[in-house]
Motif scaffolding. Sequence first.
Motif, short mmCIF file in Angstrom:
data_model
loop_
_atom_site.label_atom_id
_atom_site.label_comp_id
_atom_site.label_asym_id
_atom_site.label_seq_id
_atom_site.Cartn_x
_atom_site.Cartn_y
_atom_site.Cartn_z
N ALA A 25 0.83 -1.20 0.00
CA ALA A 25 0.00 0.00 0.00
C ALA A 25 0.87 1.25 0.00
O ALA A 25 0.56 2.23 -0.69
CB ALA A 25 -0.93 -0.01 1.21
N CYS A 26 1.95 1.22 0.74
CA CYS A 26 2.87 2.35 0.78
C CYS A 26 3.55 2.53 -0.57
O CYS A 26 3.66 3.66 -1.08
CB CYS A 26 3.90 2.14 1.89
N ALA A 27 4.01 1.43 -1.16
CA ALA A 27 4.69 1.50 -2.46
C ALA A 27 3.77 2.08 -3.53
O ALA A 27 4.21 2.84 -4.40
CB ALA A 27 5.19 0.12 -2.87
N LEU A 28 2.49 1.73 -3.46
CA LEU A 28 1.52 2.19 -4.46
C LEU A 28 0.89 3.54 -4.10
O LEU A 28 0.07 4.05 -4.86
CB LEU A 28 0.41 1.14 -4.63
N ALA A 29 1.29 4.08 -2.95
CA ALA A 29 0.76 5.36 -2.48
C ALA A 29 -0.76 5.35 -2.45
O ALA A 29 -1.43 6.28 -2.92
CB ALA A 29 1.28 6.51 -3.34
#
Length: 216
Positions: free
Chosen positions: A166-170
Amino acid sequence: MTTSQHCFDDTERATIYRAIALRRDMRHFTPSPPLPDDQLERLLQAAHAAPSVGLMQPWRFMRLSTPPWRERLIGIVEAERQRTADALGARGAEFLRLKVEGLRDCAELLGVVLAPDDGTVFGRLSQPREMAWCSAACAVQNLWLAARAENLGLGWVSMFDPAQLACALALPEGAEPLGLLCLGPVPRFYDQPMLEETGWRHARPLSEMLMAPPAP
């Protein structure tokens, strides 16, 4: 009275059941250029035609097919692969020999995301998140069957840390990643599900899935 557009003849019906029977969760792909735009549009339209509780349509798709995205996501998947091997104990080494993703070779890499709650109440008052997940899964199944009808393979990769992805995909607050979908031509379709072909696990018969209700 049912109109002709809503009726399937014997050949069409057999084709649908054949696509269901021959659908496979693919891990081996033929390195290929991106899919033609019109073909990818057809596949995503099939996904978007899925049923959803309260017509909430909670699915979102992200196209992640560029080399930088693939390399970034492979690291996330590999970390979870190693964690799974550790959790499997004695079967860990056997697991590591399995191919669990096709991120490098697939023609298209798609992320499927559960959108933030839009406030839909109809049909999901008692199970709000569960019904959203079920609806999104229906969209993936539609995409899977459409891909099979186009003679393309699809593999649903679920090995990742959700918070890290989720963080990587913002992703916005409240959104959740459900999977990475590897899509494209394959060298062959497995005759059986891959986990059966490799002897990892065998499917159970339908008879074991039928439960008798208690007496009313």
